[in-house]
Design a protein around this motif. Structure first.
Motif, PDB file in Angstrom:
ATOM      1  N   GLU A  63     -14.130  -1.026  21.005  1.00  0.00           N
ATOM      2  CA  GLU A  63     -12.967  -0.175  21.254  1.00  0.00           C
ATOM      3  C   GLU A  63     -12.786   0.080  22.747  1.00  0.00           C
ATOM      4  N   CYS A  77      -8.938  -2.359  19.826  1.00  0.00           N
ATOM      5  CA  CYS A  77     -10.215  -2.750  19.227  1.00  0.00           C
ATOM      6  C   CYS A  77     -10.220  -4.268  19.093  1.00  0.00           C
ATOM      7  N   TRP A 124      -8.501   2.683  11.816  1.00  0.00           N
ATOM      8  CA  TRP A 124      -8.990   3.647  12.801  1.00  0.00           C
ATOM      9  C   TRP A 124      -9.375   4.928  12.067  1.00  0.00           C
ATOM     10  N   TYR A 125     -10.536   5.439  12.392  1.00  0.00           N
ATOM     11  CA  TYR A 125     -11.030   6.696  11.863  1.00  0.00           C
ATOM     12  C   TYR A 125     -11.431   7.560  13.040  1.00  0.00           C
ATOM     13  N   ARG A 126     -11.571   8.857  12.782  1.00  0.00           N
ATOM     14  CA  ARG A 126     -12.010   9.739  13.864  1.00  0.00           C
ATOM     15  C   ARG A 126     -12.959  10.805  13.328  1.00  0.00           C
ATOM     16  N   ILE A 185      -0.209   2.186  14.088  1.00  0.00           N
ATOM     17  CA  ILE A 185      -1.224   1.137  14.096  1.00  0.00           C
ATOM     18  C   ILE A 185      -0.529  -0.218  14.061  1.00  0.00           C
ATOM     19  N   LEU A 242      -3.931   1.250  18.341  1.00  0.00           N
ATOM     20  CA  LEU A 242      -3.480   2.540  17.835  1.00  0.00           C
ATOM     21  C   LEU A 242      -2.711   3.221  18.961  1.00  0.00           C
ATOM     22  N   TYR A 299     -13.002   8.226  18.237  1.00  0.00           N
ATOM     23  CA  TYR A 299     -12.207   7.331  17.393  1.00  0.00           C
ATOM     24  C   TYR A 299     -12.977   6.033  17.173  1.00  0.00           C
ATOM     25  N   TYR A 300     -13.091   5.653  15.899  1.00  0.00           N
ATOM     26  CA  TYR A 300     -13.850   4.476  15.518  1.00  0.00           C
ATOM     27  C   TYR A 300     -12.944   3.419  14.909  1.00  0.00           C
ATOM     28  N   CYS A 301     -13.184   2.195  15.282  1.00  0.00           N
ATOM     29  CA  CYS A 301     -12.498   1.055  14.682  1.00  0.00           C
ATOM     30  C   CYS A 301     -13.320   0.562  13.483  1.00  0.00           C
TER      31      CYS A 301
END
Length: 114
Positions: free
Chosen positions: A6, A22, A36-38, A69, A80, A93-95
């Protein structure tokens, strides 16, 4: 094994914008569901947005209408775009890449503060 890297996080003022990217190391990127998560301090990881292999999208309720997205299969990259950022958007923030198995990036910090 898929490696996800990311980029694009940082500090932004409320109302501002950021674009996260990402990059994925896989030859079959176009087949993956990308998301995408956070995760904010003290909270569970939550869905921000996902995009399927055929371009269908889904968003978490808190970001609908503000975040977008997208994916570029030629570049093995998912993006994102985050607009109208709020302090409550502050999180790591995670991919995520998923096709049977699920892979995660290392995360990028987004801080929304004046």
């Amino acid at each position: 094994q898929v490696q996800l890297v990311e980029s694009g996080g940082g500090l932004v003022q409320p109302g501002g914008s950021l674009r996260l990217a990402c990059a994925a190391s896989t030859r079959i990127f176009s087949s993956y569901v990308m998301g995408w998560y956070r995760q904010a301090p003290g909270k569970q990881r939550e869905l921000v947005a996902v995009i399927t292999s055929d371009g269908k999208t889904n968003y978490g309720d808190s970001v609908k209408g503000r975040f977008t997205i997208s994916r570029d299969n030629a570049k093995n990259t998912v993006y994102l775009q985050m607009n109208s950022l709020k302090p409550e958007d502050t999180a790591v923030y995670y991919c995520n890449a998923q096709i049977v198995l699920s892979f995660w990036g290392q995360g990028t910090q987004v801080t929304v503060s004046s």
